[in-house]
Write an enzyme that holds these catalytic residues in place. Structure first.
Site, PDB file in Angstrom:
ATOM      1  CG  MET A   1      -1.955  -0.948   1.301  1.00 18.03           C
ATOM      2  SD  MET A   1      -3.377  -0.170   0.559  1.00 18.03           S
ATOM      3  CE  MET A   1      -4.525  -1.539   0.577  1.00 18.03           C
ATOM      4  CE  LYS A   2       6.340   1.719   4.306  1.00 19.43           C
ATOM      5  NZ  LYS A   2       6.324   0.456   5.036  1.00 19.43           N
ATOM      6  N   GLY A   3       3.818   1.861  -0.697  1.00 26.71           N
ATOM      7  CA  GLY A   3       4.625   2.085  -1.890  1.00 26.71           C
ATOM      8  C   GLY A   3       6.054   2.474  -1.612  1.00 26.71           C
TER       9      GLY A   3
END
Ligand code: B12
Lengths: 528, 267
Positions: free
Chosen positions: B146-148
């Site tokens: 998600m946070k990449g």
């Protein structure tokens, strides 16, 4: 130079670690693993191997344990069956092992001899093995009488300089290890070949083909130890040797290391679970035995918390490292280790461009020193944020060297400018050592000259990390260690109790389970 | 001044300033085209005047002129450490250089989702793993989580992408089977360890397996890792490869473009 840290919080952390380890300890004492059984056999003198059809050597210790497992009788302990066969057949341990390896003997089919006699036979072998290990410890002590010891338990000397060799070929490794020792290295680690940790046996003999490292084998240990002994005499300084007691053969590597007089072992209670996806129970049971072996042979353990900061952000997750250090310390105490042999691990892994990042690194390093005053802390260099720019990398490592010496770390892993590229070349190691020699010499007593500004940025950061660690430990106490690992409390990795590799090799002990090596270790360690 | 020859950035227009010559490109040390570079290596002999000359001779053989060995040190018994400077004789024709590049235009998060919605008209499915014995996950997670990575959201964050990250140490066959099960559009493989070219062998092995099962054209095959590049990946039989500094949106852009190309080809 000391930080003002909340002593009550530190004490609370330790008492929580004790509670957490108590639950795990119960599970540990009720179980054994195939690797512990093989370790016992190895200490009892089963060190041969036989050549399989594919030309590879397969250890006798494995052949025995495989057979017992297959015949569903391992729960009594491999040593029992070995001794039983020795008595009935009137053969030596190695002869019995060879027959098993050639599939000419089924241990479980041999009539049971008198229990007392079987145990006596086994205990004699175990005692001989343990005595050999104790001898090796004495040999180290003797060498340290006439050789300089770069390690000072009160940390008045700069940290020990630790470098790796990883050519894949043990004979090439010897050349590089000796060169490193001459350039100032105090500790040589022979990095293991990629994925050796997933092999459920220890390869046999000397090896010349490895990937990103060299296989850990008893013969390779012996070859390197001999070379370093020679070099130590030449330099007048004792050069220590390290390997990796992790993975599926954690306890066997510890036993072989003890037999061959290695000085340090990477030996963590959680690393295998988090970074190699080895089953939780397997690792926890294995680490206990491994550390008893380290305790007996006075091998320093190095724990692996530094790795957490490669998968989790180092600015935000310093508390995971500290919480895990409290657990690692506790598990080591449970295995009768002394604090002065606990190389608790941590690292300088914050993003180098973080504002005042160097201050925060100093805060964490000093905090760790103050909380574990006796531990020869293992401090790892920047790795995750190392990139192809070796020139910047060299500067980055120099700052790491300075932080390490001023905060009196115990074991200093040298950073290599080429970290992001390859395992070090001879010239990379030389450059790194020269820089370190300069900084450790020029700033040897810096730590004694400085005081931290009360309530300054450094002190506040260390207090924050401690507080967060306590919170994390409280959570772990509430949900238990297994669920904590499942819920990513460390390194942002999730593992389950029955998942991972090597779970099949865990078994519950029979009411009459017998392990004379573990018993002998227990006796020796309690006697101290 | 032409396209192939121009003054360097910020240079005053003066007769003494030499132009950049793309047809004969050379390193810039202290002046245009001086070709000066530094070299560092060790030799398995003790420092000596002969060792120093040997080091200089090696540099001359590499095509350096005006060679200066500026430092010779004893690294350890039997080994010497050198730093040398020289001017390189060679130049390259920059205008003739061609590099195989991933065929895509990098797009942002919203644009990618929108393209999937309007052109592909369903969620796309991407599966990834670090294969073989390689245990490195940070690069793979940078693509998926998600946070990449460096402020660029990971694939799991894309509403129009169903992303599955299988983690590390995944055998090639398991990755392929999972891809079939998920009915994936793209397979992403991370390879970080490169000792003895194990990354190359591993990728080739993946493609041999895919061929054997007749799955070669079912997926878009993508590899990534610090020592990987697009040309290397193509050489191993994959469709695309990504190296250091890759952002999740780079890969997502490519997957979308390639899927659209494949859809159009089918029409
Ligand atoms: C962290 C780390 C580890 C951690 C890994 C933790 C984890 N869960 O990932 C641990 C400690 C476990 C580890 C172990 C080992 N490591 Co390591 N490790 C590193 C380190 C320090 C950082 C790697 C990293 O996380 N980089 C950050 C990420 C974000 O960068 P990245 O991987 O390049 O990813 C980017 C791109 O490449 C790309 N990308 C990557 N994958 C993919 C996939 C796709 C599909 C796409 C599109 C893009 C993409 O996008 C990312 C973002 O831009 C590097 C050194 C370094 N600084 O590079 C060594 C390094 C990679 N390790 C190395 C080695 C040798 C090992 C070991 C084999 C050592 C040993 N003998 O035991 C073991 C491996 C065991 C095994 N079975 O694999 C060597 C590899 C040498 C080589 N060229 O072969 C390195 C270079 C260190 C060195 N100098 O020796 N390691």
């Amino acid at each position: 130079m000391k930080l003002r840290l909340n002593k009550t919080q530190i004490a609370q952390c330790r008492s929580i670690a004790k509670v957490v380890s108590r639950d795990v300890g119960k599970m540990i004492s009720q179980h054994s693993t195939v690797a512990i059984e093989r370790s016992a056999l190895r200490v009892m003198g089963i060190c041969g191997a036989h050549k399989k059809a594919d030309g590879q050597f397969y250890p006798h210790a494995n052949a025995i344990v495989d057979q017992l497992e297959k015949d569903n009788v391992l729960a009594r302990g491999a040593s029992f069956w070995l001794a039983n066969a020795m008595l009935q057949l009137e053969k030596s341990a190695e002869d019995v092992a060879a027959l098993v390896a050639e599939d000419k003997l089924r241990l479980s089919e041999i009539p049971l001899q008198k229990k007392a006699a079987v145990e006596k036979t086994a205990r004699a072998l175990a005692k001989a093995g343990v005595t050999k290990i104790v001898e090796q410890k004495k040999n180290r002590k003797n060498l340290l009488k006439h050789l300089d010891d770069p390690h000072d338990p009160s940390f008045k000397k700069p940290p020990m300089k630790y470098v790796i060799v990883a050519s894949g070929n043990i004979f090439e490794d010897v050349v590089q290890a000796r060169a490193a020792a001459q350039a100032g290295a105090d500790v040589i680690a022979v990095i293991r070949s990629t994925a050796q940790s997933l092999l459920d046996y220890v390869p046999h003999g000397s090896t010349t083909e490895g990937f990103g490292g060299t296989y850990a084998t008893q013969e390779n240990f012996r070859i390197m130890r001999r070379a370093l002994d020679e070099e130590s005499e030449k330099l007048g300084r004792y050069i220590r040797l390290t390997n990796y007691s992790s993975g599926l053969c954690m306890p066997e590597i510890a036993s072989l290391a003890a037999i061959e007089r290695l000085d340090f072992l990477l030996c963590d209670s959680l690393y295998g679970i988090l970074f190699r996806d080895i089953n939780m129970k397997r690792t926890l049971i294995d680490q206990h035995f491994s550390r008893m072996m380290c305790a007996l042979s006075e091998i320093f353990i190095n724990t692996g918390e530094d790795n957490y900061l490669t998968t989790a952000d180092a600015v935000e997750n310093g508390h995971q490292v500290l919480a895990s250090q409290f657990l690692n310390e506790r598990f080591a105490l449970d295995a009768h280790m002394k604090e002065s042999f606990m190389g608790l691990g941590h690292a300088m892994e914050m993003n180098p461009w973080h504002p005042n990042g160097i201050l925060l690194e100093i805060a964490r390093a000093q905090m760790t020193r103050d909380i574990f005053p006796k531990a020869p802390l293992k401090y790892m260099p920047p790795t995750r944020h190392m990139e192809g720019d070796i020139f910047f990398g060299h500067v980055y490592d120099a700052i790491f060297n300075l932080v390490s010496v001023m905060t009196k770390q115990g074991i200093h892993l040298l950073g290599m400018p080429t970290e992001a590229i390859h395992t070090p070349l001879l010239g990379d190691r030389y450059m790194a050592l020269k820089s370190c020699n300069y900084i450790f010499g020029g700033a040897a007593d810096l730590g004694d000259e400085l005081i931290f500004r009360p309530n300054g940025k450094i002190e506040k950061w260390s207090q924050k990390v401690l507080k967060e660690s306590l919170q994390l430990l409280k959570k772990i106490e509430r949900i238990g260690l297994y669920r904590a690992i499942e819920e990513k409390c460390f390194a942002e990795v999730s593992r389950s109790l029955t998942g991972g590799k090597g779970f099949k090799g865990v078994f519950e002990k029979h009411a009459e389970y017998f392990n004379p090596v573990q018993d002998a270790l227990e006796v020796e360690l309690v006697k101290r | 001044m032409s396209k192939d020859s121009f003054l360097p950035y910020g240079a005053p227009n003066h007769s003494s300033v030499k132009p950049v010559d793309l047809k004969n490109l050379k390193p810039y040390g202290d002046a245009m085209n001086d070709g000066r570079m530094q070299v560092n290596f060790t030799l398995p002999v003790e420092p000596s005047p002969e060792a120093q000359e040997a080091a200089a001779e090696l540099m001359r053989k590499m095509g350096f002129v005006d060679v200066k060995i500026v430092d010779m040190q004893k690294a350890s018994e039997g080994f010497s450490f050198f730093v040398g400077y020289g001017a390189i004789n060679h130049s390259v024709d920059f205008t003739k250089i061609t590099v195989l590049k991933v065929e895509t235009v990098f797009k942002g998060f919203d644009e990618i989702n929108e393209l999937i919605r309007t052109k592909i008209k369903r969620k796309i499915r991407i599966i990834g793993a670090t294969t073989g014995f390689d245990a490195h996950t940070v690069g793979l997670d940078a693509m998926f989580n998600m946070k990449g990575y460096k402020g660029d959201y990971g694939l799991e964050r894309y509403p129009m992408i169903e992303a599955k990250n299988m983690g590390a140490q995944v055998p090639n066959i398991e990755l392929l089977e999972a891809a079939i099960k998920m009915n994936a559009d793209a397979i992403m493989v991370s390879q970080v360890v490169t000792e003895k070219d194990c990354h190359i062998n591993n990728l080739k092995d993946l493609m041999v397996l895919a061929d054997k099962h007749g799955w070669r054209d079912r997926f878009i095959f993508i590899s990534g890792g610090p020592r990987l590049s697009h040309p290397l990946s193509v050489e191993c039989g994959l469709d695309a490869g990504f190296g250091t500094g890759t952002l999740p949106s780079h890969v997502a852009s490519y997957v979308v473009d390639e899927l659209i190309r494949r859809l159009e080809r089918k029409k």
